[in-house]
Design an enzyme around this catalytic site. Sequence first.
Site, PDB file in Angstrom:
ATOM      1  N   ASN A 122      -5.563   1.902 -13.236  1.00  0.00           N
ATOM      2  CA  ASN A 122      -4.549   0.979 -12.713  1.00  0.00           C
ATOM      3  C   ASN A 122      -3.179   1.600 -12.916  1.00  0.00           C
ATOM      4  O   ASN A 122      -2.974   2.398 -13.844  1.00  0.00           O
ATOM      5  CB  ASN A 122      -4.606  -0.357 -13.452  1.00  0.00           C
ATOM      6  CG  ASN A 122      -3.626  -1.371 -12.898  1.00  0.00           C
ATOM      7  OD1 ASN A 122      -3.446  -1.480 -11.679  1.00  0.00           O
ATOM      8  ND2 ASN A 122      -2.970  -2.114 -13.781  1.00  0.00           N
ATOM      9  N   ARG A 161     -14.276 -16.343  -9.974  1.00  0.00           N
ATOM     10  CA  ARG A 161     -13.932 -14.915 -10.129  1.00  0.00           C
ATOM     11  C   ARG A 161     -15.204 -14.078 -10.205  1.00  0.00           C
ATOM     12  O   ARG A 161     -15.260 -12.959  -9.703  1.00  0.00           O
ATOM     13  CB  ARG A 161     -13.120 -14.701 -11.417  1.00  0.00           C
ATOM     14  CG  ARG A 161     -11.706 -15.178 -11.318  1.00  0.00           C
ATOM     15  CD  ARG A 161     -10.875 -14.684 -12.506  1.00  0.00           C
ATOM     16  NE  ARG A 161      -9.603 -15.361 -12.576  1.00  0.00           N
ATOM     17  CZ  ARG A 161      -8.538 -15.066 -11.835  1.00  0.00           C
ATOM     18  NH1 ARG A 161      -8.585 -14.075 -10.973  1.00  0.00           N
ATOM     19  NH2 ARG A 161      -7.423 -15.756 -11.968  1.00  0.00           N
ATOM     20  N   HIS A 166       0.773   0.393 -13.460  1.00  0.00           N
ATOM     21  CA  HIS A 166       1.525  -0.811 -13.822  1.00  0.00           C
ATOM     22  C   HIS A 166       3.000  -0.454 -13.940  1.00  0.00           C
ATOM     23  O   HIS A 166       3.347   0.533 -14.602  1.00  0.00           O
ATOM     24  CB  HIS A 166       1.002  -1.383 -15.142  1.00  0.00           C
ATOM     25  CG  HIS A 166       1.694  -2.640 -15.531  1.00  0.00           C
ATOM     26  ND1 HIS A 166       1.421  -3.847 -14.923  1.00  0.00           N
ATOM     27  CD2 HIS A 166       2.682  -2.889 -16.428  1.00  0.00           C
ATOM     28  CE1 HIS A 166       2.202  -4.778 -15.445  1.00  0.00           C
ATOM     29  NE2 HIS A 166       2.979  -4.236 -16.352  1.00  0.00           N
ATOM     30  N   GLY A 199       0.788  -1.229   0.000  1.00  0.00           N
ATOM     31  CA  GLY A 199       0.000   0.000   0.000  1.00  0.00           C
ATOM     32  C   GLY A 199       0.817   1.274   0.000  1.00  0.00           C
ATOM     33  O   GLY A 199       0.363   2.312   0.506  1.00  0.00           O
ATOM     34  N   SER A 200       2.007   1.258  -0.598  1.00  0.00           N
ATOM     35  CA  SER A 200       2.770   2.516  -0.646  1.00  0.00           C
ATOM     36  C   SER A 200       2.096   3.525  -1.584  1.00  0.00           C
ATOM     37  O   SER A 200       2.126   4.731  -1.320  1.00  0.00           O
ATOM     38  CB  SER A 200       4.231   2.273  -1.043  1.00  0.00           C
ATOM     39  OG  SER A 200       4.333   1.858  -2.373  1.00  0.00           O
ATOM     40  N   ASN A 201       1.478   3.037  -2.642  1.00  0.00           N
ATOM     41  CA  ASN A 201       0.720   3.966  -3.493  1.00  0.00           C
ATOM     42  C   ASN A 201      -0.523   4.475  -2.777  1.00  0.00           C
ATOM     43  O   ASN A 201      -0.900   5.642  -2.934  1.00  0.00           O
ATOM     44  CB  ASN A 201       0.356   3.297  -4.817  1.00  0.00           C
ATOM     45  CG  ASN A 201       1.513   3.305  -5.784  1.00  0.00           C
ATOM     46  OD1 ASN A 201       1.814   4.325  -6.402  1.00  0.00           O
ATOM     47  ND2 ASN A 201       2.195   2.168  -5.904  1.00  0.00           N
ATOM     48  N   SER A 230       3.232   2.984 -16.042  1.00  0.00           N
ATOM     49  CA  SER A 230       2.105   3.446 -16.853  1.00  0.00           C
ATOM     50  C   SER A 230       0.862   3.507 -15.973  1.00  0.00           C
ATOM     51  O   SER A 230       0.622   2.599 -15.173  1.00  0.00           O
ATOM     52  CB  SER A 230       1.827   2.476 -18.005  1.00  0.00           C
ATOM     53  OG  SER A 230       2.975   2.270 -18.783  1.00  0.00           O
ATOM     54  N   MET A 276      -3.876  -7.532  -6.760  1.00  0.00           N
ATOM     55  CA  MET A 276      -3.285  -8.642  -7.506  1.00  0.00           C
ATOM     56  C   MET A 276      -4.311  -9.711  -7.899  1.00  0.00           C
ATOM     57  O   MET A 276      -4.053 -10.908  -7.808  1.00  0.00           O
ATOM     58  CB  MET A 276      -2.161  -9.268  -6.675  1.00  0.00           C
ATOM     59  CG  MET A 276      -1.055  -8.287  -6.306  1.00  0.00           C
ATOM     60  SD  MET A 276      -0.297  -7.500  -7.743  1.00  0.00           S
ATOM     61  CE  MET A 276       0.655  -8.875  -8.365  1.00  0.00           C
ATOM     62  N   ILE A 299      -6.976 -10.777 -11.154  1.00  0.00           N
ATOM     63  CA  ILE A 299      -7.470 -10.490 -12.507  1.00  0.00           C
ATOM     64  C   ILE A 299      -8.978 -10.263 -12.402  1.00  0.00           C
ATOM     65  O   ILE A 299      -9.694 -11.045 -11.770  1.00  0.00           O
ATOM     66  CB  ILE A 299      -7.151 -11.660 -13.455  1.00  0.00           C
ATOM     67  CG1 ILE A 299      -5.630 -11.745 -13.646  1.00  0.00           C
ATOM     68  CG2 ILE A 299      -7.869 -11.501 -14.789  1.00  0.00           C
ATOM     69  CD1 ILE A 299      -5.164 -12.958 -14.408  1.00  0.00           C
ATOM     70  N   ASP A 351      -3.943  -5.227 -18.248  1.00  0.00           N
ATOM     71  CA  ASP A 351      -2.887  -4.221 -18.457  1.00  0.00           C
ATOM     72  C   ASP A 351      -2.923  -3.647 -19.874  1.00  0.00           C
ATOM     73  O   ASP A 351      -1.897  -3.212 -20.405  1.00  0.00           O
ATOM     74  CB  ASP A 351      -1.490  -4.808 -18.167  1.00  0.00           C
ATOM     75  CG  ASP A 351      -1.332  -5.239 -16.720  1.00  0.00           C
ATOM     76  OD1 ASP A 351      -1.962  -4.614 -15.846  1.00  0.00           O
ATOM     77  OD2 ASP A 351      -0.580  -6.194 -16.471  1.00  0.00           O
TER      78      ASP A 351
HETATM   79  C1  GRF Z   1       3.209  -0.968  -7.603  1.00  0.00           C
HETATM   80  O1  GRF Z   1       4.540  -1.023  -8.003  1.00  0.00           O
HETATM   81  C2  GRF Z   1       2.299  -0.956  -8.787  1.00  0.00           C
HETATM   82  O2  GRF Z   1       2.897  -0.495  -9.952  1.00  0.00           O
HETATM   83  C3  GRF Z   1       1.928  -2.402  -8.970  1.00  0.00           C
HETATM   84  O3  GRF Z   1       1.928  -2.948  -7.690  1.00  0.00           O
HETATM   85  C4  GRF Z   1       2.793  -2.210  -6.857  1.00  0.00           C
HETATM   86  C5  GRF Z   1       2.040  -1.899  -5.600  1.00  0.00           C
HETATM   87  O4  GRF Z   1       2.870  -1.395  -4.590  1.00  0.00           O
HETATM   88  N1  GRF Z   1       0.665  -2.496  -9.657  1.00  0.00           N
HETATM   89  P1  GRF Z   1       2.225  -0.780  -3.281  1.00  0.00           P
HETATM   90  O5  GRF Z   1       1.350  -1.847  -2.645  1.00  0.00           O
HETATM   91  O6  GRF Z   1       1.445   0.438  -3.676  1.00  0.00           O
HETATM   92  O7  GRF Z   1       3.392  -0.451  -2.410  1.00  0.00           O
END
Ligand code: GRF
Length: 200
Positions: free
Chosen positions: A104, A62, A106, A11-13, A133, A87, A89, A142
């Site tokens: 998303n 799914r 990527h 969850g760093s994003n 991207s 993670m 699909i 993707d």
């Molecule tokens: C990121 O690098 C993103 O590009 C990919 O998964 C990673 C997630 O990292 N889809 P985080 O959980 O946000 O740290």
Amino acid sequence: MRIAVLISGTGSNLQALIDRAPDSDYEIALVLSNRPQAVGLQKAQAAGIPTVIIDHTEYDSRESFDQAMIEALDAQQIDGIILAGFMRILTPAFTLHYLGRMLNIHPSLLPKYPGLNTHQRALDAQDAEHGLSIHFVTPELDGGPVILQAKVPVEAGDTAESLQKKVQIQEHIAYPLVTNWLAQGRIQLQNNQACYQDQT
Ligand code: GRF
């Protein structure tokens, strides 16, 4: 715009999105994880954001998993979906339900390296540059129209780990920016293309 951030891991994003929310036109109304142990859930809770866990292992298809997510998201009147290291699909039913409202991120310069292990694949190909991207999500994995890319140089001595770090620094700048564009209506999906709206 009320957004939900979907995570499976660190969850760093998500943290970057939380940090920029006060200056932005999006509100993180929900964080949804398919993994009960996702570290990102703690980041959401620390920020006072409601969380929901929908564990994919408890669903036999799914389709039923995605339907449970749609019900949880729609119950919270979520307008935008931000995939941030989610993670799983997604089925066409899910992607079409949120078509034009779901992004998303990527870690590659799409259309290069959809799927996993993107940093190692860039190294193996001896690419001079690598990056990320951000794209609208469509049923193709993707494969939706790209909105923004950021590049990093591949330098002598780089490893998959060092490349990941470089890419993530850029991710944390780019994703809140583009999420805000979505919230402001500055980007739209039209005829399977990302269109930029003139705000002047
Ligand atoms: C990121 O690098 C993103 O590009 C990919 O998964 C990673 C997630 O990292 N889809 P985080 O959980 O946000 O740290």
